[in-house]
Motif scaffolding. Structure first.
Motif, PDB file in Angstrom:
ATOM      1  N   VAL A  22      -5.664   3.093   4.931  1.00 32.05           N
ATOM      2  CA  VAL A  22      -4.390   3.177   4.216  1.00 32.05           C
ATOM      3  C   VAL A  22      -4.368   4.415   3.323  1.00 32.05           C
ATOM      4  O   VAL A  22      -3.356   5.113   3.228  1.00 32.05           O
ATOM      5  N   ALA A  25      -3.601   7.289   5.506  1.00 28.80           N
ATOM      6  CA  ALA A  25      -2.188   7.275   5.886  1.00 28.80           C
ATOM      7  C   ALA A  25      -1.326   7.803   4.743  1.00 28.80           C
ATOM      8  O   ALA A  25      -0.367   8.551   4.962  1.00 28.80           O
ATOM      9  N   ALA A  26      -1.661   7.423   3.511  1.00 28.88           N
ATOM     10  CA  ALA A  26      -0.901   7.888   2.345  1.00 28.88           C
ATOM     11  C   ALA A  26      -1.011   9.407   2.221  1.00 28.88           C
ATOM     12  O   ALA A  26      -0.009  10.097   1.992  1.00 28.88           O
ATOM     13  N   LEU A  29       1.087  11.111   4.719  1.00 24.92           N
ATOM     14  CA  LEU A  29       2.506  11.066   4.374  1.00 24.92           C
ATOM     15  C   LEU A  29       2.844  12.035   3.240  1.00 24.92           C
ATOM     16  O   LEU A  29       3.996  12.143   2.841  1.00 24.92           O
ATOM     17  N   TYR A  31       1.179  12.015   0.140  1.00 26.82           N
ATOM     18  CA  TYR A  31       0.823  11.503  -1.195  1.00 26.82           C
ATOM     19  C   TYR A  31      -0.656  11.800  -1.474  1.00 26.82           C
ATOM     20  O   TYR A  31      -1.500  10.910  -1.476  1.00 26.82           O
ATOM     21  N   GLU A  33      -1.992  12.485  -4.114  1.00 29.66           N
ATOM     22  CA  GLU A  33      -2.444  11.972  -5.404  1.00 29.66           C
ATOM     23  C   GLU A  33      -3.132  10.608  -5.307  1.00 29.66           C
ATOM     24  O   GLU A  33      -3.745  10.158  -6.269  1.00 29.66           O
ATOM     25  N   VAL A  34      -3.028   9.980  -4.140  1.00 29.95           N
ATOM     26  CA  VAL A  34      -3.694   8.680  -3.966  1.00 29.95           C
ATOM     27  C   VAL A  34      -5.183   8.930  -3.772  1.00 29.95           C
ATOM     28  O   VAL A  34      -5.589   9.598  -2.823  1.00 29.95           O
TER      29      VAL A  34
ATOM     30  N   LEU B  45      -4.395   0.541  -6.055  1.00 29.09           N
ATOM     31  CA  LEU B  45      -4.356   1.984  -5.814  1.00 29.09           C
ATOM     32  C   LEU B  45      -4.886   2.703  -7.051  1.00 29.09           C
ATOM     33  O   LEU B  45      -4.572   2.317  -8.181  1.00 29.09           O
ATOM     34  N   SER B  46      -5.648   3.761  -6.833  1.00 28.06           N
ATOM     35  CA  SER B  46      -5.992   4.686  -7.916  1.00 28.06           C
ATOM     36  C   SER B  46      -5.234   5.972  -7.644  1.00 28.06           C
ATOM     37  O   SER B  46      -5.360   6.543  -6.553  1.00 28.06           O
ATOM     38  N   ILE B  47      -4.445   6.385  -8.604  1.00 25.90           N
ATOM     39  CA  ILE B  47      -3.608   7.573  -8.410  1.00 25.90           C
ATOM     40  C   ILE B  47      -3.937   8.599  -9.483  1.00 25.90           C
ATOM     41  O   ILE B  47      -4.067   8.257 -10.662  1.00 25.90           O
ATOM     42  N   ASN B  48      -4.069   9.835  -9.043  1.00 25.98           N
ATOM     43  CA  ASN B  48      -4.396  10.963  -9.922  1.00 25.98           C
ATOM     44  C   ASN B  48      -3.439  11.040 -11.108  1.00 25.98           C
ATOM     45  O   ASN B  48      -2.232  10.896 -10.943  1.00 25.98           O
ATOM     46  N   THR B  51      -0.154  13.271 -11.456  1.00 28.06           N
ATOM     47  CA  THR B  51       1.061  12.987 -10.685  1.00 28.06           C
ATOM     48  C   THR B  51       2.276  13.065 -11.602  1.00 28.06           C
ATOM     49  O   THR B  51       2.278  12.479 -12.682  1.00 28.06           O
ATOM     50  N   ALA B  57       6.486   7.735  -6.727  1.00 23.64           N
ATOM     51  CA  ALA B  57       5.442   7.781  -5.706  1.00 23.64           C
ATOM     52  C   ALA B  57       5.056   6.363  -5.277  1.00 23.64           C
ATOM     53  O   ALA B  57       4.966   6.067  -4.073  1.00 23.64           O
ATOM     54  N   LEU B  61       5.542   4.669  -1.656  1.00 23.67           N
ATOM     55  CA  LEU B  61       4.368   4.186  -0.923  1.00 23.67           C
ATOM     56  C   LEU B  61       4.550   2.726  -0.523  1.00 23.67           C
ATOM     57  O   LEU B  61       4.212   2.333   0.599  1.00 23.67           O
ATOM     58  N   LEU B  65       4.889   2.389   3.381  1.00 24.04           N
ATOM     59  CA  LEU B  65       3.551   2.208   3.953  1.00 24.04           C
ATOM     60  C   LEU B  65       2.976   0.814   3.729  1.00 24.04           C
ATOM     61  O   LEU B  65       2.429   0.198   4.644  1.00 24.04           O
ATOM     62  N   LEU B  66       3.086   0.314   2.509  1.00 24.52           N
ATOM     63  CA  LEU B  66       2.327  -0.897   2.179  1.00 24.52           C
ATOM     64  C   LEU B  66       3.037  -2.186   2.571  1.00 24.52           C
ATOM     65  O   LEU B  66       2.389  -3.172   2.907  1.00 24.52           O
TER      66      LEU B  66
END
Lengths: 81, 81
Positions: A22, A25-26, A29, A31, A33-34, B45-48, B51, B57, B61, B65-66
């Motif tokens: 996943v 995939a992110a 797409l 993203y 930053e994931v 999710l861990s996101i930077n 962002t 975002a 997502l 996607l999810l």
């Protein structure tokens, strides 16, 4: 009626292959930053309000049925409606 | 780092076959008090933290996607660490 929310997650030391897919995939797409994705289960139980010891019942259900305690952790919240 | 928790659940009008099986298993184990089980996904999710618009975002997502928005609902919580 008791509404119980159970969160089952893979233990942090284990590789989450589904999460890796996943995450890929992110990024595909757009993203970027994931940084990490971990995928677990979210289980909602409705339990009869005449249950004597709902905490014990939920604890046992989690450890015997809902989670594989060798590889998964669980947490739960019980709300009375 | 943003820590995002996403809860994906099957829409209430749809039959949750997996939940029905788990409910049957709970009753077989002697937990007759379990009246309903619905099974969803719990995604971390861990996101930077650089962002720009983490809300957008995460919303994108989730919807792209999810979750399959035809049959599933989603909710999320964003925490900054």
């Amino acid at each position: 009626m008791y509404r119980v929310k159970v969160y089952v997650t893979l233990k942090p030391s284990l590789l989450d292959a589904q999460g890796k897919v996943v995450k890929g995939a992110a990024v595909n797409l757009g993203y970027d930053e994931v940084e990490n994705v971990r995928i677990g289960k979210f289980i909602e139980l409705s339990i009869n309000e005449n249950t004597k010891d709902v905490n014990t019942a939920v604890e046992e259900l989690c450890s015997k049925l809902l989670a594989n305690t060798v590889i998964e952790n669980y947490k739960y919240e019980i709300e009375k409606e």
